[in-house]
Design an enzyme around this catalytic site. Structure first.
Site, mmCIF file in Angstrom:
data_model
loop_
_atom_site.group_PDB
_atom_site.id
_atom_site.type_symbol
_atom_site.label_atom_id
_atom_site.label_comp_id
_atom_site.label_asym_id
_atom_site.label_seq_id
_atom_site.Cartn_x
_atom_site.Cartn_y
_atom_site.Cartn_z
ATOM 1 N N CYS A 45 -98.685 20.822 97.813
ATOM 2 C CA CYS A 45 -99.156 19.774 98.736
ATOM 3 C C CYS A 45 -99.618 20.378 100.054
ATOM 4 O O CYS A 45 -100.613 19.926 100.646
ATOM 5 C CB CYS A 45 -98.045 18.763 99.002
ATOM 6 S SG CYS A 45 -97.474 17.889 97.542
HETATM 7 C C1 BEZ Z 1 -95.716 21.016 95.374
HETATM 8 O O1 BEZ Z 1 -96.443 20.392 96.106
HETATM 9 O O2 BEZ Z 1 -95.685 22.238 95.385
HETATM 10 C C2 BEZ Z 1 -94.824 20.309 94.399
HETATM 11 C C3 BEZ Z 1 -94.369 19.039 94.697
HETATM 12 C C4 BEZ Z 1 -93.519 18.413 93.823
HETATM 13 C C5 BEZ Z 1 -93.149 19.029 92.649
HETATM 14 C C6 BEZ Z 1 -93.641 20.296 92.349
HETATM 15 C C7 BEZ Z 1 -94.489 20.935 93.229
#
Ligand code: BEZ
Length: 211
Positions: A45
């Site tokens: 994210c």
């Molecule tokens: C991420 O943004 O890295 C992420 C968010 C939730 C679960 C897995 C990865």
């Protein structure tokens, strides 16, 4: 409730990093992209929000307003924005919805319980000036989105809204386009006096129309 192409994008009032908004008022008659991300302070994210922020000039050039969403509260979004600026070299320059009561997530069907009970999936809604949904896509938490592809789709949506053409696989701005089947050869002759190239009667190519 799932949202399908052609549906009106549901309106809502929400807290964001840029104050409380009424979505339709905020959007006005612009194009808009509403995109959800699973959680603040997560790695993928973080890269996505930095990437979208770096593309602001591209979204602006297309008249597209961008808004992000996760179920974390505003103070978390604000703290996380510091990390995004530090690690991505770009400050977040669009509002992030703090959907802590999941009201917007429910409206837009952003929690897929068989994937996760608590995290929002990575969905994208491209919404037209008429507030109708023009495109949806959904990625899992583990896969970051390709925002150049989303810009490419916006280019196609905006072009095909203006002209009775469709864009082929892997089309890029300036590439040849397809005359839609609803346009007869007689009508095509009027619209395209320089003619077209036909691989099949239903597969007719013309240069990308201008304007
Ligand atoms: C991420 O943004 O890295 C992420 C968010 C939730 C679960 C897995 C990865």
């Amino acid at each position: 409730m799932s949202i399908r192409l052609g549906d009106e994008a549901p309106n809502f009032t929400a807290e964001t990093t840029e104050g409380t908004i009424d979505f339709h008022d905020w959007k006005g008659d612009s194009w808009a992209i509403l995109f959800s991300h699973p959680k603040d302070f997560t790695p993928v994210c973080t890269t996505e929000l930095g990437t979208v922020a770096k593309l602001k000039d591209e979204f602006d050039a297309r008249g597209v307003k961008v808004i992000g969403l996760s179920v974390d509260p505003v103070d978390s979004h604000v703290d996380w924005a510091t990390d995004i600026a530090e690690t991505q070299g770009q400050a977040v320059n669009f509002p992030l919805i703090a959907d802590h009561d999941r009201a917007v997530s429910d409206l837009y069907d952003l929690i897929h319980p068989n994937a996760s009970d608590t995290l929002t999936v990575r969905s994208v809604f491209v919404i037209g000036p008429d507030n109708k949904v023009k495109l949806t896509l959904t990625y899992p938490a583990s896969t970051g989105r390709n925002f150049d592809e989303i810009l490419r789709v916006v280019d196609s949506l905006q072009l095909t809204a203006r002209h009775q053409v469709a864009t082929p696989a892997d089309w890029q701005q300036g590439g040849e386009v397809i005359i839609v089947p609803a346009v007869s050869d007689e009508e095509a002759a009027t619209r395209y006096p320089d003619g077209w190239r036909a691989d099949k009667p239903y597969l007719r190519w013309v240069p990308q129309p201008q304007g």
